[in-house]
Design a protein around this motif. Structure first.
Motif, short mmCIF file in Angstrom:
data_model
loop_
_atom_site.label_atom_id
_atom_site.label_comp_id
_atom_site.label_asym_id
_atom_site.label_seq_id
_atom_site.Cartn_x
_atom_site.Cartn_y
_atom_site.Cartn_z
N SER A 69 -6.47 8.03 2.10
CA SER A 69 -5.68 7.68 3.29
C SER A 69 -5.83 6.19 3.56
CB SER A 69 -6.19 8.46 4.50
OG SER A 69 -7.49 8.00 4.85
N LEU A 70 -4.93 5.65 4.36
CA LEU A 70 -5.04 4.24 4.73
C LEU A 70 -6.34 3.97 5.47
CD1 LEU A 70 -1.39 3.29 5.73
CD2 LEU A 70 -2.61 2.75 3.62
N LEU A 102 0.81 -1.21 0.00
CA LEU A 102 0.00 0.00 0.00
C LEU A 102 0.85 1.26 0.00
CD1 LEU A 102 -2.86 -0.94 2.47
CD2 LEU A 102 -3.07 -0.53 0.01
N ARG A 146 -4.22 -0.07 -3.72
CA ARG A 146 -2.92 0.55 -4.00
C ARG A 146 -3.05 1.73 -4.96
NH1 ARG A 146 1.25 -3.50 -6.25
NH2 ARG A 146 -0.15 -3.19 -7.99
N GLY A 177 -5.01 11.53 -2.87
CA GLY A 177 -4.99 10.09 -2.70
C GLY A 177 -5.69 9.68 -1.41
N ARG A 222 -4.48 5.12 -3.46
CA ARG A 222 -3.57 5.97 -2.69
C ARG A 222 -2.85 7.00 -3.56
NH1 ARG A 222 0.65 5.01 -0.56
NH2 ARG A 222 0.48 6.70 0.88
N GLN A 225 2.37 9.09 -4.52
CA GLN A 225 1.20 9.89 -4.82
C GLN A 225 1.54 10.70 -6.06
OE1 GLN A 225 -0.07 13.26 -2.26
NE2 GLN A 225 -1.92 12.04 -2.00
#
Length: 154
Positions: A62-63, A50, A96, A60, A99, A55
């Motif tokens: 966020s987790l 991840l 992936r 993008g 992000r 970027q």
């Protein structure tokens, strides 16, 4: 995506011609490809996969937002790519690219070889992304969803 030579015609994204651009320039425009073979790094764990792509545009995910879409990935954060199921690998491949800040997602066969319950989950996720303002080009041979499916109706 600028990976095939000798193209003709026109492909424009956000008012810019992409024919003739290099792949990295197209990606920086906000276009991301999730390939059929998923392209995750088998030796890296979920967290590393991840965090690997840069970027390319502001915005993008966020987790935390990714884990809202794909709760399984939070649970498997330290699992290597080879230890994930096919569905989890597909979730990781889509996560992936989210992000990176891309707003145009090219999804190539995202449900190939997956169990029907996972196909449904991926379908729900794609519908959520569409509602969130992403543009999605979906190439899928066997995407049989009922007419009431979120993707079929949105």
């Amino acid at each position: 995506m600028g990976m095939v030579a000798n193209r003709k015609g026109s492909v424009r994204f956000e008012g810019r011609e992409t024919i003739g651009m290099t792949s990295d320039r197209i990606a920086r425009q906000g276009v991301a490809l999730c390939p059929e073979e998923r392209g995750i790094f088998a030796s890296l764990d979920v967290a590393e996969n991840l965090l690997l792509p840069p970027q390319v545009k502001p915005g993008g995910m966020s987790l935390d937002s990714i884990f809202e879409l794909f709760p399984n990935l939070r649970e498997r954060l330290r699992s290597q790519g080879t230890k994930l199921s096919g569905g989890e690998q597909q979730m990781l491949a889509i996560a992936r690219i989210l992000r990176t800040g891309a707003r145009l997602l090219l999804l190539d066969e995202p449900t190939e070889g997956l169990a029907p319950v996972i196909v449904h989950e991926i379908g729900l996720t794609i519908a959520r992304l569409k509602r969130a303002g992403f543009t999605i080009l979906l190439v899928e041979q066997n995407f049989h969803l009922p007419p009431s499916s979120p993707i079929a109706t949105s």
